[in-house]
Design a protein around this motif. Sequence first.
Motif, PDB file in Angstrom:
ATOM      1  N   THR A 360       0.867  -1.185   0.000  1.00  0.00           N
ATOM      2  CA  THR A 360       0.000   0.000   0.000  1.00  0.00           C
ATOM      3  C   THR A 360       0.898   1.228   0.000  1.00  0.00           C
ATOM      4  O   THR A 360       1.769   1.356   0.853  1.00  0.00           O
ATOM      5  N   THR A 361       0.721   2.077  -0.965  1.00  0.00           N
ATOM      6  CA  THR A 361       1.468   3.336  -1.024  1.00  0.00           C
ATOM      7  C   THR A 361       0.457   4.477  -1.028  1.00  0.00           C
ATOM      8  O   THR A 361      -0.193   4.737  -2.027  1.00  0.00           O
ATOM      9  N   TRP A 362       0.299   5.095   0.122  1.00  0.00           N
ATOM     10  CA  TRP A 362      -0.655   6.185   0.304  1.00  0.00           C
ATOM     11  C   TRP A 362      -2.064   5.767  -0.127  1.00  0.00           C
ATOM     12  O   TRP A 362      -2.810   6.543  -0.696  1.00  0.00           O
ATOM     13  N   VAL A 388       2.102 -14.171   5.416  1.00  0.00           N
ATOM     14  CA  VAL A 388       1.667 -13.093   4.525  1.00  0.00           C
ATOM     15  C   VAL A 388       2.416 -11.832   4.935  1.00  0.00           C
ATOM     16  O   VAL A 388       2.522 -11.525   6.132  1.00  0.00           O
ATOM     17  N   ALA A 389       2.944 -11.099   3.956  1.00  0.00           N
ATOM     18  CA  ALA A 389       3.707  -9.882   4.242  1.00  0.00           C
ATOM     19  C   ALA A 389       2.942  -8.658   3.775  1.00  0.00           C
ATOM     20  O   ALA A 389       2.144  -8.717   2.833  1.00  0.00           O
ATOM     21  N   TRP A 390       3.222  -7.550   4.450  1.00  0.00           N
ATOM     22  CA  TRP A 390       2.621  -6.261   4.082  1.00  0.00           C
ATOM     23  C   TRP A 390       3.714  -5.209   4.106  1.00  0.00           C
ATOM     24  O   TRP A 390       4.395  -5.019   5.110  1.00  0.00           O
ATOM     25  N   VAL A 391       3.895  -4.530   2.980  1.00  0.00           N
ATOM     26  CA  VAL A 391       4.820  -3.394   2.873  1.00  0.00           C
ATOM     27  C   VAL A 391       3.971  -2.144   2.736  1.00  0.00           C
ATOM     28  O   VAL A 391       3.188  -2.010   1.783  1.00  0.00           O
ATOM     29  N   SER A 392       4.111  -1.230   3.691  1.00  0.00           N
ATOM     30  CA  SER A 392       3.290  -0.019   3.676  1.00  0.00           C
ATOM     31  C   SER A 392       4.170   1.216   3.551  1.00  0.00           C
ATOM     32  O   SER A 392       5.237   1.299   4.152  1.00  0.00           O
ATOM     33  N   VAL A 393       3.716   2.147   2.738  1.00  0.00           N
ATOM     34  CA  VAL A 393       4.314   3.479   2.652  1.00  0.00           C
ATOM     35  C   VAL A 393       3.150   4.447   2.839  1.00  0.00           C
ATOM     36  O   VAL A 393       2.416   4.755   1.902  1.00  0.00           O
ATOM     37  N   GLU A 394       2.978   4.863   4.070  1.00  0.00           N
ATOM     38  CA  GLU A 394       1.816   5.666   4.442  1.00  0.00           C
ATOM     39  C   GLU A 394       2.246   6.806   5.351  1.00  0.00           C
ATOM     40  O   GLU A 394       3.343   6.791   5.919  1.00  0.00           O
ATOM     41  N   GLY A 395       1.385   7.798   5.487  1.00  0.00           N
ATOM     42  CA  GLY A 395       1.652   8.900   6.391  1.00  0.00           C
ATOM     43  C   GLY A 395       1.816   8.421   7.820  1.00  0.00           C
ATOM     44  O   GLY A 395       1.394   7.318   8.185  1.00  0.00           O
ATOM     45  N   VAL A 396       2.427   9.239   8.637  1.00  0.00           N
ATOM     46  CA  VAL A 396       2.698   8.875  10.028  1.00  0.00           C
ATOM     47  C   VAL A 396       1.401   8.509  10.742  1.00  0.00           C
ATOM     48  O   VAL A 396       0.454   9.296  10.774  1.00  0.00           O
ATOM     49  N   GLY A 397       1.354   7.303  11.305  1.00  0.00           N
ATOM     50  CA  GLY A 397       0.199   6.865  12.065  1.00  0.00           C
ATOM     51  C   GLY A 397      -0.946   6.323  11.244  1.00  0.00           C
ATOM     52  O   GLY A 397      -1.959   5.899  11.811  1.00  0.00           O
ATOM     53  N   VAL A 398      -0.828   6.294   9.926  1.00  0.00           N
ATOM     54  CA  VAL A 398      -1.937   5.832   9.082  1.00  0.00           C
ATOM     55  C   VAL A 398      -2.020   4.309   9.068  1.00  0.00           C
ATOM     56  O   VAL A 398      -3.114   3.734   9.119  1.00  0.00           O
ATOM     57  N   ALA A 399      -0.876   3.624   8.968  1.00  0.00           N
ATOM     58  CA  ALA A 399      -0.860   2.164   8.899  1.00  0.00           C
ATOM     59  C   ALA A 399      -0.935   1.579  10.309  1.00  0.00           C
ATOM     60  O   ALA A 399      -0.012   1.761  11.101  1.00  0.00           O
ATOM     61  N   PRO A 400      -2.012   0.886  10.664  1.00  0.00           N
ATOM     62  CA  PRO A 400      -2.136   0.329  12.012  1.00  0.00           C
ATOM     63  C   PRO A 400      -0.981  -0.622  12.332  1.00  0.00           C
ATOM     64  O   PRO A 400      -0.532  -1.382  11.471  1.00  0.00           O
ATOM     65  N   ALA A 401      -0.506  -0.557  13.559  1.00  0.00           N
ATOM     66  CA  ALA A 401       0.518  -1.460  14.107  1.00  0.00           C
ATOM     67  C   ALA A 401       1.931  -1.141  13.627  1.00  0.00           C
ATOM     68  O   ALA A 401       2.892  -1.697  14.156  1.00  0.00           O
ATOM     69  N   ILE A 402       2.090  -0.261  12.656  1.00  0.00           N
ATOM     70  CA  ILE A 402       3.433   0.089  12.196  1.00  0.00           C
ATOM     71  C   ILE A 402       3.985   1.195  13.097  1.00  0.00           C
ATOM     72  O   ILE A 402       3.352   2.250  13.243  1.00  0.00           O
ATOM     73  N   PRO A 403       5.158   0.994  13.716  1.00  0.00           N
ATOM     74  CA  PRO A 403       5.744   2.041  14.573  1.00  0.00           C
ATOM     75  C   PRO A 403       6.000   3.323  13.779  1.00  0.00           C
ATOM     76  O   PRO A 403       6.080   3.309  12.539  1.00  0.00           O
ATOM     77  N   THR A 404       6.168   4.416  14.500  1.00  0.00           N
ATOM     78  CA  THR A 404       6.318   5.719  13.834  1.00  0.00           C
ATOM     79  C   THR A 404       7.558   6.487  14.272  1.00  0.00           C
ATOM     80  O   THR A 404       7.695   7.661  13.930  1.00  0.00           O
TER      81      THR A 404
END
Length: 447
Positions: A360-362, A388-404
Motif C-alpha cells: 500500500t502506497t498512500w 503473509v507480508a505487508w509493505v506499507s508506505v503511508e503517512g505517520v500513524g496511518v498504517a495500524p501497528a506500524i511504529p512511527t
Amino acid sequence: MPRPTAGSARPPAQTSKLAQTYRRFAQVDAPKISPLYERIALALSESPEALHAIETAPTRKQTPLLILAALHHLALTNQSPPLTTAYQAAATSAAAASVAVTSVAVTSAAAATSDEPATTAPPPAAASDKALASPTAAGPDKASPAAGSGEAAPTAVVAAGSDTTASRGVPEHMDLAVEAAVRAVVEMKDAVVAVVGQRKVRANVLGNHAVLYPAIAEVARRAGIGAVGLIDVGCAAGFNLNVDRAGINYDNAQSLGDPSSPVQAAASVVGERAVPTNALPEVVVRIGIDLEPIDTRDPDEAGWLRACVPPDQPDRMARLEGELELAASAPPFLMRGDKVELLPDAIAQVPADALPVVTTTWALSDLPLESRLRCMQRLDAAATNRPVAWVSVEGVGVAPAIPTFGDRPASGHSIIGLALFDHSTLHTEAVGRCWLRGQMLAWLADS
C-alpha cells in the motif's frame, strides 16, 4: 493578451471564488508541478471569458488540474492544432532545459572528490544526517525537526532525470502556450466540458519503485521464501506491480533492479545507512485491487494518463511511457472493488510456495480507522496456514501497528513499514522515512 495594469480594479469575475481557486493554484500548487501550468492557471484566473467558460462545467469538475489535463488531451489528440503546436514547442523547450540541467549535474559529479558526493547537499544543521538516521536521536517523543515536526524535507538534490527534475522552459515558448490554452478554454468550451465530464485526474500513478524495491526484498529475506506474489492495494494503473522490472538509481551511487529497463527511477538517500542491496526474488503473480483500476492496454486510458502529465515535464512523460511499456509486456490481473474486502481473494491466488506481499502506497489515508483495522484483520486471517507480508508506505500513524519513531501525524513525510503475519504471530517494524512520494528516503533499519 491584455492583463490588468498595476493599481487597476479587477473585473468582477476575477474576484470570484473560481478566480481565487485558480490564482491560489498558480501561487501555491502549480510551482511544485509545472512552470507552464503555473502561468496558465494565473492567466485563466485573470480572464473573465475563460472563467465563465469553466463555470459551465459541473462545480466538482472545475478544478485546475482537471481543466489543464483536458486541455492537454485536446492538444495530444490534435483537436486544437494551435494548442498542439504551442504545447509541442513548450515540451521541446523544456526537454532542452532538462538536458542542460543534467549536463551541469554530470559535470559537477565528475569534478567532485571521491569522498564528497556531488548529488546530495548536506541536510540543514537542525536536521543532521545522524538525527535523520537514528529513530531515537531526538528521544522517543521528539522526532528530528525535518522528520517529525511538519518542517520541510531534508535539503537534498534529487538525482537528475528523476520525477522532480523541474524544467523551467523558455519564456517565449511558454507565452505562446499560455495564450493558446486560454483561447482554447474560451473557444472550445463545449469540448473542454465534455472531456472533464467523463474524466478524473490521474495524478501520481507512476510506480514507487525506489521505496518499494528494497522493502519488498527485505521482507522476503526475513520470511525466507524465494518467490513472491505481489498484491498492490489501490493500484490505479498497477505500475507498482512491475517494481522488480524497473531500474533504480540512488544518488549515493547505489543501484537496484534492471539497468536496461525502460523505466529508470531515481531517488535521493539521506542519513547514515545505505539502502539494502538484496535482490528482489522471482515474482510469480501480479494482482492489483482498486475501485477504478486503469487498464493501460486500453489506448483511451493510456492516452488520458499522458494527458494528466504536464506538457513541460518531458522526464515524467518519458517515465510514463516506460511504465506503459512494462505494463503492456506483463499485464497484471486487476480486481475491481473494495480494496479491503477483496484482499482474501487476491491472497488466495498466490501459489502456496510463494509469499503474498501486499503493498500500500498512500492507499489507506482515505479510509476510516475501522476500515484500516479491518485490513489488518483480513491479512491476519489469510495467514492462518501461510505467512503473509505487508509493505506499507503511508503517512505517520496511518498504517495500524506500524511504529512511527515517535513522529507526529501530518509531519510532511511517510513511514516505510514492514509487517509479517505468520500464523498467530505478527512482526512489525518501521524501516525508514520518505519524502516527495518516495523520491527521497532515509533507510533506518538494520539489514
